[in-house]
Each structure stands twice: as C-alpha cells, then as structure tokens.
Design a protein around this motif. Structure first.
Motif, PDB file in Angstrom:
ATOM      1  N   TYR A  64       0.846  -1.203   0.000  1.00 24.82           N
ATOM      2  CA  TYR A  64       0.000   0.000   0.000  1.00 24.82           C
ATOM      3  C   TYR A  64       0.879   1.250   0.000  1.00 24.82           C
ATOM      4  N   GLU A  65       1.895   1.212   0.844  1.00 26.29           N
ATOM      5  CA  GLU A  65       2.838   2.333   0.911  1.00 26.29           C
ATOM      6  C   GLU A  65       3.468   2.643  -0.433  1.00 26.29           C
ATOM      7  N   ALA A  66       3.668   1.606  -1.236  1.00 26.02           N
ATOM      8  CA  ALA A  66       4.308   1.800  -2.543  1.00 26.02           C
ATOM      9  C   ALA A  66       3.506   2.762  -3.417  1.00 26.02           C
ATOM     10  N   HIS A  67       2.236   2.962  -3.095  1.00 25.86           N
ATOM     11  CA  HIS A  67       1.408   3.879  -3.882  1.00 25.86           C
ATOM     12  C   HIS A  67       1.178   5.213  -3.182  1.00 25.86           C
ATOM     13  N   GLY A  68       1.955   5.450  -2.131  1.00 21.75           N
ATOM     14  CA  GLY A  68       1.885   6.749  -1.472  1.00 21.75           C
ATOM     15  C   GLY A  68       0.503   7.030  -0.888  1.00 21.75           C
ATOM     16  N   VAL A  69       0.047   8.261  -1.050  1.00 20.01           N
ATOM     17  CA  VAL A  69      -1.214   8.693  -0.452  1.00 20.01           C
ATOM     18  C   VAL A  69      -2.378   7.801  -0.886  1.00 20.01           C
ATOM     19  N   LYS A  70      -2.431   7.465  -2.169  1.00 14.42           N
ATOM     20  CA  LYS A  70      -3.535   6.636  -2.670  1.00 14.42           C
ATOM     21  C   LYS A  70      -3.538   5.253  -2.035  1.00 14.42           C
ATOM     22  N   GLY A  71      -2.361   4.681  -1.885  1.00 13.32           N
ATOM     23  CA  GLY A  71      -2.257   3.358  -1.271  1.00 13.32           C
ATOM     24  C   GLY A  71      -2.689   3.384   0.181  1.00 13.32           C
ATOM     25  N   TRP A  72      -2.323   4.463   0.835  1.00 12.77           N
ATOM     26  CA  TRP A  72      -2.712   4.612   2.239  1.00 12.77           C
ATOM     27  C   TRP A  72      -4.234   4.672   2.377  1.00 12.77           C
ATOM     28  N   GLU A  73      -4.875   5.343   1.432  1.00  8.14           N
ATOM     29  CA  GLU A  73      -6.345   5.401   1.432  1.00  8.14           C
ATOM     30  C   GLU A  73      -6.953   4.014   1.200  1.00  8.14           C
ATOM     31  N   SER A  74      -6.350   3.253   0.292  1.00  6.73           N
ATOM     32  CA  SER A  74      -6.855   1.894   0.032  1.00  6.73           C
ATOM     33  C   SER A  74      -6.729   1.032   1.286  1.00  6.73           C
ATOM     34  N   LEU A  75      -5.626   1.203   2.004  1.00  2.00           N
ATOM     35  CA  LEU A  75      -5.403   0.435   3.233  1.00  2.00           C
ATOM     36  C   LEU A  75      -6.434   0.798   4.297  1.00  2.00           C
ATOM     37  N   GLN A  76      -6.658   2.102   4.445  1.00  2.00           N
ATOM     38  CA  GLN A  76      -7.638   2.585   5.423  1.00  2.00           C
ATOM     39  C   GLN A  76      -9.032   2.011   5.132  1.00  2.00           C
ATOM     40  N   LYS A  77      -9.418   2.041   3.870  1.00  2.00           N
ATOM     41  CA  LYS A  77     -10.738   1.496   3.497  1.00  2.00           C
ATOM     42  C   LYS A  77     -10.801  -0.006   3.747  1.00  2.00           C
ATOM     43  N   THR A  78      -9.686  -0.683   3.484  1.00  2.00           N
ATOM     44  CA  THR A  78      -9.649  -2.136   3.680  1.00  2.00           C
ATOM     45  C   THR A  78      -9.825  -2.496   5.144  1.00  2.00           C
ATOM     46  N   PHE A 109      -2.748   1.319  15.444  1.00  2.00           N
ATOM     47  CA  PHE A 109      -3.755   0.936  16.446  1.00  2.00           C
ATOM     48  C   PHE A 109      -4.833   1.997  16.624  1.00  2.00           C
ATOM     49  N   ASP A 110      -4.497   3.268  16.421  1.00  2.00           N
ATOM     50  CA  ASP A 110      -5.474   4.347  16.619  1.00  2.00           C
ATOM     51  C   ASP A 110      -6.022   4.867  15.287  1.00  2.00           C
ATOM     52  N   ALA A 111      -5.119   5.414  14.451  1.00  2.00           N
ATOM     53  CA  ALA A 111      -5.570   5.989  13.175  1.00  2.00           C
ATOM     54  C   ALA A 111      -6.253   4.906  12.341  1.00  2.00           C
ATOM     55  N   MET A 112      -5.640   3.716  12.325  1.00  2.00           N
ATOM     56  CA  MET A 112      -6.320   2.546  11.763  1.00  2.00           C
ATOM     57  C   MET A 112      -6.517   1.582  12.924  1.00  2.00           C
ATOM     58  N   ASN A 113      -7.570   0.821  12.882  1.00  3.54           N
ATOM     59  CA  ASN A 113      -7.909   0.023  14.055  1.00  3.54           C
ATOM     60  C   ASN A 113      -7.426  -1.431  13.949  1.00  3.54           C
ATOM     61  N   PHE A 114      -6.143  -1.616  13.609  1.00  5.58           N
ATOM     62  CA  PHE A 114      -5.594  -2.977  13.538  1.00  5.58           C
ATOM     63  C   PHE A 114      -5.538  -3.601  14.934  1.00  5.58           C
ATOM     64  N   ASP A 115      -5.708  -4.938  14.985  1.00  2.70           N
ATOM     65  CA  ASP A 115      -5.557  -5.666  16.250  1.00  2.70           C
ATOM     66  C   ASP A 115      -4.092  -5.924  16.587  1.00  2.70           C
TER      67      ASP A 115
ATOM     68  N   TYR B  64       5.194  10.809  10.346  1.00  2.00           N
ATOM     69  CA  TYR B  64       4.286  11.181   9.259  1.00  2.00           C
ATOM     70  C   TYR B  64       3.184  10.125   9.126  1.00  2.00           C
ATOM     71  N   GLU B  65       3.602   8.864   9.173  1.00  2.96           N
ATOM     72  CA  GLU B  65       2.645   7.762   9.103  1.00  2.96           C
ATOM     73  C   GLU B  65       1.581   7.846  10.175  1.00  2.96           C
ATOM     74  N   ALA B  66       1.964   8.377  11.336  1.00  8.50           N
ATOM     75  CA  ALA B  66       1.009   8.461  12.449  1.00  8.50           C
ATOM     76  C   ALA B  66      -0.202   9.298  12.078  1.00  8.50           C
ATOM     77  N   HIS B  67      -0.080  10.143  11.052  1.00 10.13           N
ATOM     78  CA  HIS B  67      -1.205  10.982  10.624  1.00 10.13           C
ATOM     79  C   HIS B  67      -1.890  10.462   9.364  1.00 10.13           C
ATOM     80  N   GLY B  68      -1.570   9.215   9.000  1.00 13.15           N
ATOM     81  CA  GLY B  68      -2.252   8.593   7.868  1.00 13.15           C
ATOM     82  C   GLY B  68      -2.032   9.360   6.569  1.00 13.15           C
ATOM     83  N   VAL B  69      -3.094   9.486   5.784  1.00 14.29           N
ATOM     84  CA  VAL B  69      -2.996  10.103   4.463  1.00 14.29           C
ATOM     85  C   VAL B  69      -2.417  11.522   4.546  1.00 14.29           C
ATOM     86  N   LYS B  70      -2.859  12.281   5.531  1.00 10.51           N
ATOM     87  CA  LYS B  70      -2.377  13.671   5.646  1.00 10.51           C
ATOM     88  C   LYS B  70      -0.875  13.716   5.933  1.00 10.51           C
ATOM     89  N   GLY B  71      -0.428  12.826   6.786  1.00 14.25           N
ATOM     90  CA  GLY B  71       0.994  12.774   7.110  1.00 14.25           C
ATOM     91  C   GLY B  71       1.833  12.396   5.906  1.00 14.25           C
TER      92      GLY B  71
END
Lengths: 271, 271
Positions: A64-78, A109-115, B64-71
């Motif tokens: 996901y990181e490999a796609h920068g901001v867009k990848g991060w969004e895909s991860l968050q939605k997933t 754990f916070d920004a994304m709710n991974f276990d 930066y990652e701690a702020h997700g897409v914005k970071g």
C-alpha cells in the motif's frame, strides 16, 4: 481482541487461516484496473469470498505504501471493511525506539484500528514495549523467518548456548505475556516447531510460508498446535492470485475453503 | 547521490550534519497549528534555516505515518522541498523479504525521491538486496543502536567469536559496497567506533544520538572519521525543538551552525 475471543472464532469457524492481502496492481485481474480504487475493490471481493473460512487478515503494508497517499487510502478502506469478528494484522515489520515506536503504534492501532502489528526485534526491549501499552492490541515479533536470508543472523549460535531466534523468544517473554505477544515462525522449518514450543508453549504463532513458500500444513499443525490452537497460518498468493479472471474472488473462496477443511481435520486430530 | 558527491558537499559546507525531521504536532510551535499543513510548514522553515550548515535531512517516517494520508502528504511535500544538493534519508527501518522489500524500495526511491533508507538486518540478505538494486540509492543498515534495548540482541556474544552487530557489519559487506551501503552506529558508544572502523574502514556511518541522546561529537569524529569523512552525524531535537516561539527556525539555524562550526574544526583536525 483478546486471546479468548480469537480462540472462540477459531472454534466457531474450525479454521486458523489468515489471508494475506499482498495486493499488487500488477497481479490483480485486469478488469479491476478500471475501478476507482482497484486495490480496495480487489480486497473487498477477496474478503467477502473468504470471511467464512478465515479468522484473520494480514495486509502487507509495503504493497500500500508503494502507492503513497492513494495506497494509504486503500489500506484505510480495507481495514474499515474487514468484519469486526476477524483478527487484523498490520504486516509492517516495524521496530524503532520509544517515541518513534509509539508513533507507529498510534498509526496502526489508533488511526487505523488494527488488532496487531508485526515488529522486528533487532533494537530490543524499548522498540517493542511501546506497542504493548495498548489494551487488547498485539505485537507479533519476528523470531524465525522462512526466507533464505533468515539464517544469516537468526540461526547464529550464541556463546551462551542456543541460536539467536531462541534468545529472541526467551528474552521477549520478559516484555509481555501470551495475551499480547505472538511470534512469526516460518513454516518451512516445521522441525524447529517442537523446539519453539518448548520455549513458548502458550503463545500464538503466526506461520507464513504455507503454500507458495513451501511449508507443510500438517507438520505445522502437528508440532505447532497447543490447547488454544496457538496457530494462525497465513496464505497469500495461493488464495488471492489463484485465478486472474473475473471469477478471481470465487476461486479465492474455494482455495480458502480447501485450507479450512484441512484445518478442521487437524483441529480434530491435534487440538 | 554518489559517495563522491556526498563527500564534495561535506567539503563545501565543512559539515557532516544531518538534521532529523522528527516533526511532532505536539512539539512544534503553537502558531503553526493554524497553517494548512503544519508538519510541512515547520519542515520548510527548518530546512530554509539550516541548509547552509547541514548536508543531510532525515525525516523519521513514523511521525508522518502516524497521521495517515495527511501525514503522507506532508512527507511527500517535504522530500520535494529539500534542495537537491542535500542527501536525504528515509528513516523507516524497514526490512522484509524480496518482493515486499522491493515495494518499500519503490515507495521511498521512486514514489518519493529519497537517496537512502534505513533498514533492519534481522531477516538477512534477501531483505536488504532489493534496496541495493537501485542506482545511486543507499541502504543504511542498523548495526549498533544507541537505545537501552540495543544491547538485548546486538551485543550478544557469538559462539564463533565477536558480537552480533559485528557479524552484521561483516556479513553485509558481501551484499553491497561502500558506494551503496552505510551503517547506523549509535554515538553513545563511541568507544566501539575504533573497533567498528576495523571492520568497515571505508563505509559511511550514520550516527544518531549526538546531543539529546548524549554522545560526544568529538569522540565520534576522532574515532569514526575516515579519508572521505565517512560520518553523517544526526541531531533532531537539539536543533528542531530548541525554541518553540515564532523564532524557532532562527534558533534552529543557530544550533545547526554551532554544530557545523564544531564539525569544521574536527574536519581540520581528523580528516
């Protein structure tokens, strides 16, 4: 998620399957590339097709990181899409000191709710502890990995006896209990599992490398299982890339069910 | 960036200072919180104020990652803003197998144009090599870290002799040359630098921990410097958080210049 909740899910589904979401634009079916968010669209269909057979999902963060901001969004939605019943693993292999680890912990754990999150042990106690301060969250510490280079350092013999990975297993038990700490143990070395179970009898083990990387599910189950199952066995490519047609999700479901059926048998035999 | 280009810059600026961009919303001056992108606004002013005294910048990716897409967006803007003359380090401490490492490499070397990335050695050769396949890009491998937990594994004595971190230094030289591989060596153990220089005489060392973490710049310079300088000494908090008023950037410049002046002296003395 608590250890008991995880075990309950394993019992309900008769499965200890983890589906690895190593989602790669170059490998997903071509028709998905037209979707607004192809990575998420692929994951969504894979999750829908496998949720009855899998107890855990493990997005490989690099993909996901490999796609920068867009990848991060895909991860968050997933991560938001994965049903709450499933145990979620951020396969990030992070590891840094105190305040930096705390930042990573907040990210996953916070920004994304991974276990849980996978963590590398090289920097020692203060690189792991910040992750353990979160209630009902887990650290999955690298111990013995199944890649060729794993032996470069992990299997070094120590002057005081044992190999480096055994010291990682022993030492880290001072940092957290089996209610918050798991270990990554590569399945291609199932013979080492007996030895590992002597050191960490009660911990859950995350076992990658069954399938494409060549481990035997029966051996892993026979030597690795404990009274709370104690295993999460991951399959990525063998499930998610089994078929690159429009039927990919259906095929992924079939592959996941095949593994779940095997696991049901091993749970009956070894638990 | 090549080794020669890095050395040229060190000579021109009479500095081997790396500024760590551990940019934290809780620590930056309050007036910046009104900016559209506070992390980037802070970094921009820090870079402007320190570029005459620093040869490298090291964003700590966790912050930066701690702020997700914005970071992630703030990080992207920061790396694009740093002048091309400066060596850039993604302090990410990544480390995973083959195709996953390749994904991380693409994230930091292609999607963002970092010159280097910090990598953890625990998974061995095939977790490091994918990063080395990029021309004029660098791996900075963790060897000896300055945190308290560093000793948990890095200083374990091996049966065949030496400690784990020494084996990391020796073994990894089979994977890449001193034109593409550097090492992280914690400055609070400057006495170990003499020993490290016996194993890696020609490699650049990234030395964190001078300043807030307590290392001595003179000792590091005396025992660590080689004929191409061979040192990048990082300071983060001592520069970027020296002042939390509206004058923070000016103060950061003063602090960076103080270190540069010391370095100029040590270059004259030890190079």
């Amino acid at each position: 998620m608590t250890k008991q909740e995880l075990f309950n899910q394993i019992t309900q589904k008769s499965s200890y399957l983890c589906v690895g979401l190593d989602t790669d634009l170059n490998r997903i079916p071509k028709h998905l590339l037209k979707a607004e968010d192809p990575l998420f669209e692929f994951n969504k269909q894979i999750i829908d097709a496998t949720i009855d057979y899998a107890v855990a999902y493990k997005p490989n963060i690099a993909f996901y990181e490999a796609h920068g901001v867009k990848g991060w969004e895909s991860l968050q939605k997933t991560i938001e899409y994965i049903p709450k019943e499933a145990f979620t693993i951020a396969d990030a292999k992070r590891g840094d000191i105190g305040n930096t680890s705390n930042m990573y912990a907040r990210a996953f754990f916070d920004a994304m709710n991974f276990d849980s999150i996978t963590v590398a042990p090289y920097m020692g106690e203060d690189s792991v502890k910040p992750f353990l301060e979160f209630d009902n969250k887990w650290v999955i510490l690298l111990a013995l990995t199944s890649n060729a280079g794993g032996k470069d350092f992990q299997n070094l013999s120590l002057e005081k006896g044992g190999e480096l990975y055994e010291e990682v297993l022993s030492k880290s038990q001072e940092w957290g209990s089996d209610e918050e700490l798991m270990y990554v143990v590569g399945a291609t070395r199932a013979e080492a599992l007996q030895n590992i179970r002597k050191i960490v009898p009660d911990h859950f083990l995350l076992v990658p490398g069954v399938g494409a990387q060549g481990g035997s599910l029966e051996e892993v189950s026979k030597y690795g299982m404990n009274k709370h199952c104690g295993l999460l066995v991951n399959s990525s490519r063998g499930i998610i890339y089994a078929d690159d047609s429009v039927d990919f999700a259906k095929t992924a479901g079939v592959k996941a069910q095949e593994l779940q059926t095997e696991m049901e048998g091993f749970l009956a035999k070894f638990l």
